[in-house]
Design a protein around this motif. Structure first.
Motif, short mmCIF file in Angstrom:
data_model
loop_
_atom_site.label_atom_id
_atom_site.label_comp_id
_atom_site.label_asym_id
_atom_site.label_seq_id
_atom_site.Cartn_x
_atom_site.Cartn_y
_atom_site.Cartn_z
N LEU A 26 0.84 -1.20 0.00
CA LEU A 26 0.00 0.00 0.00
C LEU A 26 0.88 1.25 0.00
N LEU A 27 0.62 2.14 -0.96
CA LEU A 27 1.38 3.40 -1.03
C LEU A 27 0.45 4.57 -0.73
N GLY A 28 0.97 5.55 -0.01
CA GLY A 28 0.19 6.77 0.25
C GLY A 28 0.62 7.89 -0.68
N LEU A 29 -0.03 9.03 -0.57
CA LEU A 29 0.29 10.14 -1.48
C LEU A 29 1.71 10.64 -1.29
N SER A 30 2.21 10.58 -0.07
CA SER A 30 3.57 11.09 0.13
C SER A 30 4.60 10.16 -0.53
N ASP A 31 4.26 8.86 -0.66
CA ASP A 31 5.17 7.94 -1.38
C ASP A 31 5.24 8.29 -2.86
N LEU A 32 4.22 8.99 -3.36
CA LEU A 32 4.18 9.34 -4.79
C LEU A 32 4.56 10.80 -5.03
N ASP A 33 4.97 11.45 -3.97
CA ASP A 33 5.32 12.88 -4.05
C ASP A 33 4.17 13.74 -4.55
N VAL A 34 2.95 13.38 -4.16
CA VAL A 34 1.80 14.22 -4.49
C VAL A 34 1.64 15.21 -3.36
N SER A 35 1.85 16.48 -3.67
CA SER A 35 1.75 17.45 -2.58
C SER A 35 0.54 18.38 -2.77
N GLU A 36 -0.03 18.37 -4.00
CA GLU A 36 -1.18 19.26 -4.21
C GLU A 36 -2.41 18.75 -3.46
N LYS A 37 -3.35 19.65 -3.20
CA LYS A 37 -4.59 19.24 -2.55
C LYS A 37 -5.47 18.57 -3.60
N ILE A 38 -5.91 17.37 -3.33
CA ILE A 38 -6.76 16.67 -4.30
C ILE A 38 -8.17 17.24 -4.20
N PRO A 39 -8.78 17.58 -5.35
CA PRO A 39 -10.11 18.18 -5.27
C PRO A 39 -11.14 17.24 -4.65
N GLU A 40 -11.98 17.79 -3.80
CA GLU A 40 -13.17 17.07 -3.28
C GLU A 40 -14.24 18.13 -3.08
N ASP A 41 -14.90 18.48 -4.20
CA ASP A 41 -15.78 19.64 -4.17
C ASP A 41 -17.23 19.29 -4.49
N HIS A 42 -17.61 18.03 -4.21
CA HIS A 42 -18.99 17.61 -4.48
C HIS A 42 -19.85 17.67 -3.22
N GLU A 43 -21.12 17.29 -3.39
CA GLU A 43 -22.05 17.41 -2.26
C GLU A 43 -22.45 16.07 -1.65
N THR A 44 -21.78 15.01 -2.09
CA THR A 44 -22.03 13.72 -1.44
C THR A 44 -20.69 13.03 -1.15
N LEU A 45 -20.71 12.14 -0.15
CA LEU A 45 -19.51 11.37 0.19
C LEU A 45 -19.12 10.50 -0.99
N GLU A 46 -20.14 9.94 -1.67
CA GLU A 46 -19.88 9.03 -2.79
C GLU A 46 -19.11 9.74 -3.90
N GLU A 47 -19.60 10.95 -4.24
CA GLU A 47 -18.95 11.69 -5.34
C GLU A 47 -17.54 12.14 -4.96
N ALA A 49 -15.44 10.71 -2.73
CA ALA A 49 -14.52 9.57 -2.69
C ALA A 49 -14.15 9.18 -4.12
N SER A 50 -15.16 9.18 -5.00
CA SER A 50 -14.94 8.82 -6.39
C SER A 50 -14.00 9.82 -7.07
N GLN A 51 -14.26 11.10 -6.84
CA GLN A 51 -13.43 12.15 -7.46
C GLN A 51 -11.96 11.99 -7.06
N LYS A 52 -11.72 11.73 -5.78
CA LYS A 52 -10.33 11.61 -5.30
C LYS A 52 -9.66 10.38 -5.91
N ALA A 53 -10.40 9.26 -5.94
CA ALA A 53 -9.79 8.02 -6.47
C ALA A 53 -9.47 8.15 -7.96
N TRP A 54 -10.40 8.77 -8.73
CA TRP A 54 -10.16 8.91 -10.19
C TRP A 54 -9.04 9.92 -10.46
N TYR A 55 -8.96 10.94 -9.63
CA TYR A 55 -7.90 11.95 -9.82
C TYR A 55 -6.53 11.28 -9.78
N ILE A 56 -6.35 10.44 -8.78
CA ILE A 56 -5.05 9.76 -8.65
C ILE A 56 -4.90 8.70 -9.73
#
Ligand code: IMP
Length: 198
Positions: A26-47, A49-56
């Motif tokens: 299991l790798l985290g964002l710091s293992d990938l040198d991702v330092s930007e804030k991943i967008p999570e700007d929807h109005e449901t938990l489902e959207e 979580a989905s947005q963050k996973a697809w972004y990466i």
């Protein structure tokens, strides 16, 4: 198999890594040198979580999962829900001088003043993008909002959330017990069962 968890939270990473066992790295964002804030700007938990996973996934083309959690209070029509982290800062910010978790709890207790039906639940949604297909897993723990804060373990709303079947708030509870019955544990266990069946 290698899997990315879209989080910067080392504690979450370690906990899930141990549950997944030796077949997964299991790798985290710091293992990938991702330092930007991943967008999570929807109005449901489902959207979210989905947005963050697809972004990466789209950025690295590697299988990945992300989580999003909210506290849903029945008498408040599901609030603070997806806004749980910044509840006291939305609309007219209240208690700006307090650190966020304390401000959120103060606001919640104020909103609940005089309300006798105090049912609530924590809900976690995990979105997994595996080889370009998305799967979601949900974990819920039902309970109620206490009349006042008690305990200093855990984080967030733990001092005011009393899970069903227990007399103490999450913040008074042994962490290993909380981690067994929590919304996050339930969602993660579903994810792990799914991965083990692959
Ligand atoms: P996240 O999606 O895990 O970052 O959670 C969003 C927000 O929900 C956090 O900032 C906390 O306010 C709240 N929260 C999530 N999980 C818990 C928990 O286990 N106990 C108390 N509050 C939580």
């Amino acid at each position: 198999m290698e899997l990315i968890f879209a989080t910067n939270n080392r504690h979450k990473l370690k906990e899930i890594s141990a549950l997944l066992g030796d077949n997964y790295t299991l790798l985290g964002l710091s293992d990938l040198d991702v330092s930007e804030k991943i967008p999570e700007d929807h109005e449901t938990l489902e959207e979210n979580a989905s947005q963050k996973a697809w972004y990466i996934y789209n950025k690295f083309k590697r299988s990945c999962f992300a989580d999003d959690t909210g506290l849903e209070v029945t008498a408040l029509n599901g609030a603070p829900g997806v806004y749980s982290a910044r509840y006291s800062r939305i609309g007219h910010p209240v208690f700006p001088e307090m650190e966020p978790a304390a401000g959120n709890i103060r606001k919640l207790l104020l909103e609940m003043e005089g309300i006798s039906g105090r049912a609530a639940q924590f809900r976690t949604v995990i979105a997994l993008v595996l080889n370009g297909t998305e799967y979601q897993f949900e974990g819920v723990v039902k309970g109620e909002i206490a009349l006042s804060s008690s305990g200093n373990m855990g984080f967030g709303y733990d001092p005011v959330f009393r899970p069903e079947g227990y007399n103490e708030t999450f913040a008074l509870m042994d962490l290993s017990l909380k981690n067994r019955i929590s919304h996050r544990a339930r969602a993660i266990n579903k994810l792990i069962e799914f991965l083990k069946g692959m």
